[in-house]
Design a protein around this motif. Structure first.
Motif, PDB file in Angstrom:
ATOM      1  N   ILE A   1      10.594 -14.847  77.816  1.00  0.00           N
ATOM      2  CA  ILE A   1      11.282 -15.450  76.835  1.00  0.00           C
ATOM      3  C   ILE A   1      11.312 -14.479  75.801  1.00  0.00           C
ATOM      4  O   ILE A   1      11.978 -14.165  74.921  1.00  0.00           O
ATOM      5  N   ILE A   2       9.934 -13.986  75.427  1.00  0.00           N
ATOM      6  CA  ILE A   2       9.800 -13.008  74.459  1.00  0.00           C
ATOM      7  C   ILE A   2      10.297 -11.917  74.481  1.00  0.00           C
ATOM      8  O   ILE A   2      10.875 -11.186  73.507  1.00  0.00           O
ATOM      9  N   ASN A   3      10.675 -11.211  75.843  1.00  0.00           N
ATOM     10  CA  ASN A   3      11.183  -9.950  76.026  1.00  0.00           C
ATOM     11  C   ASN A   3      12.907 -10.163  75.703  1.00  0.00           C
ATOM     12  O   ASN A   3      13.389  -9.149  75.113  1.00  0.00           O
ATOM     13  N   GLU A   4      13.363 -11.421  76.210  1.00  0.00           N
ATOM     14  CA  GLU A   4      14.690 -11.638  75.837  1.00  0.00           C
ATOM     15  C   GLU A   4      15.188 -11.959  74.243  1.00  0.00           C
ATOM     16  O   GLU A   4      15.859 -11.456  73.584  1.00  0.00           O
TER      17      GLU A   4
ATOM     18  N   ASP B   1       4.666 -14.203  67.142  1.00  0.00           N
ATOM     19  CA  ASP B   1       3.586 -15.498  66.904  1.00  0.00           C
ATOM     20  C   ASP B   1       4.643 -16.702  66.551  1.00  0.00           C
ATOM     21  O   ASP B   1       4.113 -17.739  67.111  1.00  0.00           O
ATOM     22  N   ILE B   2       5.684 -16.664  66.241  1.00  0.00           N
ATOM     23  CA  ILE B   2       6.597 -17.862  65.938  1.00  0.00           C
ATOM     24  C   ILE B   2       6.985 -18.013  67.496  1.00  0.00           C
ATOM     25  O   ILE B   2       7.145 -19.126  67.773  1.00  0.00           O
ATOM     26  N   VAL B   3       7.361 -17.288  68.305  1.00  0.00           N
ATOM     27  CA  VAL B   3       8.047 -17.336  69.708  1.00  0.00           C
ATOM     28  C   VAL B   3       6.668 -18.234  70.618  1.00  0.00           C
ATOM     29  O   VAL B   3       7.070 -18.986  71.256  1.00  0.00           O
ATOM     30  N   GLU B   4       5.487 -17.674  70.300  1.00  0.00           N
ATOM     31  CA  GLU B   4       4.314 -17.972  70.877  1.00  0.00           C
ATOM     32  C   GLU B   4       4.352 -19.650  70.624  1.00  0.00           C
ATOM     33  O   GLU B   4       4.104 -20.599  71.458  1.00  0.00           O
ATOM     34  N   GLY B   5       4.292 -19.764  69.276  1.00  0.00           N
ATOM     35  CA  GLY B   5       4.173 -21.223  68.832  1.00  0.00           C
ATOM     36  C   GLY B   5       5.223 -22.122  69.429  1.00  0.00           C
ATOM     37  O   GLY B   5       4.877 -23.257  69.932  1.00  0.00           O
ATOM     38  N   LEU B   6       6.301 -21.616  69.465  1.00  0.00           N
ATOM     39  CA  LEU B   6       7.387 -22.365  70.180  1.00  0.00           C
ATOM     40  C   LEU B   6       7.222 -22.690  71.722  1.00  0.00           C
ATOM     41  O   LEU B   6       7.513 -23.519  72.233  1.00  0.00           O
ATOM     42  N   SER B   7       6.733 -21.711  72.322  1.00  0.00           N
ATOM     43  CA  SER B   7       6.467 -21.632  73.502  1.00  0.00           C
ATOM     44  C   SER B   7       5.241 -22.568  74.035  1.00  0.00           C
ATOM     45  O   SER B   7       5.396 -23.470  74.950  1.00  0.00           O
ATOM     46  N   ILE B   8       4.285 -22.621  73.042  1.00  0.00           N
ATOM     47  CA  ILE B   8       3.299 -23.611  73.104  1.00  0.00           C
ATOM     48  C   ILE B   8       3.870 -24.970  73.205  1.00  0.00           C
ATOM     49  O   ILE B   8       3.159 -25.902  73.871  1.00  0.00           O
TER      50      ILE B   8
ATOM     51  N   PHE C   1      15.461 -18.508  71.180  1.00  0.00           N
ATOM     52  CA  PHE C   1      14.332 -19.133  71.974  1.00  0.00           C
ATOM     53  C   PHE C   1      15.124 -20.198  72.982  1.00  0.00           C
ATOM     54  O   PHE C   1      14.501 -20.326  74.257  1.00  0.00           O
ATOM     55  N   ALA C   2      15.959 -21.044  72.604  1.00  0.00           N
ATOM     56  CA  ALA C   2      16.517 -21.924  73.380  1.00  0.00           C
ATOM     57  C   ALA C   2      17.349 -21.340  74.574  1.00  0.00           C
ATOM     58  O   ALA C   2      17.291 -21.607  75.599  1.00  0.00           O
ATOM     59  N   ARG C   3      18.171 -20.240  74.305  1.00  0.00           N
ATOM     60  CA  ARG C   3      19.077 -19.593  75.335  1.00  0.00           C
ATOM     61  C   ARG C   3      17.974 -18.883  76.220  1.00  0.00           C
ATOM     62  O   ARG C   3      18.165 -18.991  77.548  1.00  0.00           O
ATOM     63  N   ALA C   4      16.939 -18.376  75.800  1.00  0.00           N
ATOM     64  CA  ALA C   4      16.016 -17.694  76.647  1.00  0.00           C
ATOM     65  C   ALA C   4      15.308 -18.482  77.504  1.00  0.00           C
ATOM     66  O   ALA C   4      15.067 -18.192  78.600  1.00  0.00           O
ATOM     67  N   ALA C   5      15.070 -19.761  77.135  1.00  0.00           N
ATOM     68  CA  ALA C   5      14.125 -20.733  77.880  1.00  0.00           C
ATOM     69  C   ALA C   5      15.300 -21.292  78.801  1.00  0.00           C
ATOM     70  O   ALA C   5      14.688 -22.117  79.516  1.00  0.00           O
ATOM     71  N   GLY C   6      16.626 -21.140  78.698  1.00  0.00           N
ATOM     72  CA  GLY C   6      17.557 -21.824  79.734  1.00  0.00           C
ATOM     73  C   GLY C   6      17.672 -23.386  79.306  1.00  0.00           C
ATOM     74  O   GLY C   6      17.962 -24.121  80.391  1.00  0.00           O
TER      75      GLY C   6
ATOM     76  N   ALA D   1      -2.582 -24.693  75.823  1.00  0.00           N
ATOM     77  CA  ALA D   1      -1.595 -23.870  76.285  1.00  0.00           C
ATOM     78  C   ALA D   1      -1.663 -22.262  75.640  1.00  0.00           C
ATOM     79  O   ALA D   1      -1.265 -21.523  76.392  1.00  0.00           O
ATOM     80  N   ARG D   2      -2.367 -22.206  74.702  1.00  0.00           N
ATOM     81  CA  ARG D   2      -2.589 -20.815  74.126  1.00  0.00           C
ATOM     82  C   ARG D   2      -3.626 -20.147  75.389  1.00  0.00           C
ATOM     83  O   ARG D   2      -3.528 -19.039  75.488  1.00  0.00           O
ATOM     84  N   ALA D   3      -4.326 -20.817  75.869  1.00  0.00           N
ATOM     85  CA  ALA D   3      -5.223 -20.030  76.990  1.00  0.00           C
ATOM     86  C   ALA D   3      -4.595 -19.941  78.080  1.00  0.00           C
ATOM     87  O   ALA D   3      -4.668 -18.565  78.651  1.00  0.00           O
TER      88      ALA D   3
END
Length: 334
Positions: free
Chosen positions: A11-14, A24-31, A56-61, A258-260
């Motif tokens: 996700i973050i690569n996209e 950090d924001i993308v990590e929070g959204l992923s969590i 984020f929504a597009r990368a997460a499909g 989730a962070r772990a």
């Protein structure tokens, strides 16, 4: 690919193909996506809060909708209503934009409290009631709301009950000099770069498997006590009128696991809890009048609490990945 860490990396690569410096924001959204939470994004105008959510929504499909929150918006504009169709002579349900996997509530504090409350049932129960009929929302379901902290005219502060529904409050900062220079170079060479140009990085099946892996992450007794002590400290601090609720406790537990997992561990360490205490608690605690008059902020109080509550032991694997973890939780798939 079912590892939460691998999914997050994809996700973050996209996202990084369009915007830089928001890891950090993308990590929070992923969590939050992995733990079925909702996110409040705060930042000054122009820091790409809405763009980050779209990327984020597009990368997460996952399907996303955007609601521009304004004072004239009505609850039915969000949830939907029954519309009379003259050709059939019947009322037909017209679903609102809330029926989406990721709902972007842009400038949420510009809507009236009545309209803001239309999100409450959806965020907590994942259902919407329209004229007495209860309808389930799609899975996954996530609300990402944005707000501007510097413009208060014509806005309505989110009530405590609704702020508590957001799992995390993330602050989008201005980029540093190097990141901004990289953005200049990128948009100079690709002036039409936008979210539509990034690809889906993961599938729904992979997301579902990653959620299961997060649930299996182990949290040792010492880490549990540390988490409890941090929340308890918000309830006894002299500057705080109302501290974290049990919902805050559960949010900190889920996000720490989730962070772990995102850091390729199947056990929680104190640093996971410490890193997420700020975004989990900053919008939930209510300062007393004396603290507000002295211009203290929730962030400064939470920093004080983090300094005063001693974390357990060490961050070593042997300290927190105990023998009991093997029986309770299978290893995260890699």
């Amino acid at each position: 690919m079912t590892s939460p860490a691998a999914i997050h990396d994809q996700i973050i690569n996209e996202v990084d193909t369009v915007l830089l410096g928001n890891e950090d924001i993308v990590e929070g959204l992923s969590i939050s996506l992995l733990t079925q939470g909702h996110v409040l994004l705060e930042g000054v105008p122009g820091v790409a809060k809405t763009t980050i959510a779209n990327l984020f929504a597009r990368a997460a499909g996952i399907e996303s909708t955007r609601i521009q929150m304004t004072p004239d918006l009505l609850p039915a504009d969000i949830t939907g209503t029954h519309i009379y169709r003259e050709p059939t002579g019947k009322f037909e349900l017209q679903k609102g934009p809330i029926f989406s996997n990721l709902v972007i509530a842009d400038e949420i504090n510009r809507a009236t409290p009545k309209t803001q409350s239309a999100l409450l049932e959806a965020m907590e129960e994942r259902n919407v009631t329209i004229e007495g009929e209860t309808l389930p929302l799609p899975t996954p379901f996530m609300v990402v709301a944005t707000q501007n902290p510097i413009e208060m005219e014509g806005t309505y502060q989110l009530p405590e009950a609704q702020r508590d529904r957001f799992q995390l409050k993330l602050t989008v900062e201005l980029p540093d000099e190097d990141t901004e220079l990289a953005l200049i170079d990128r948009f100079d060479s690709q002036p039409n770069l936008n979210p539509a140009q990034i690809s889906q990085a993961i599938t729904l099946e992979e997301l579902t498997a990653a959620r299961t892996a997060v649930e299996q992450v182990h949290i040792a007794e010492k880490a549990r006590h540390y988490l409890r002590d941090l929340i308890a400290a918000t309830r006894t601090h002299s500057a705080i009128e109302y501290g974290g609720s049990p919902r805050a406790t559960i949010a900190l537990l889920k996000t720490s696991k989730a962070r772990a997992a995102l850091h390729e561990r199947d056990y929680v360490i104190p640093d996971d809890i410490k890193q997420l205490a700020m975004p989990v608690l900053r919008h939930r605690i209510v300062l007393n009048s004396e603290s507000e008059l002295s211009e203290q902020t929730p962030d400064s109080i939470i920093e004080e609490i983090l300094s005063s509550v001693t974390p357990p032991g060490s961050d070593s694997k042997t300290e927190f990945e105990t023998q009991e973890a093997t029986a309770e939780s299978p290893e995260i798939q890699r």
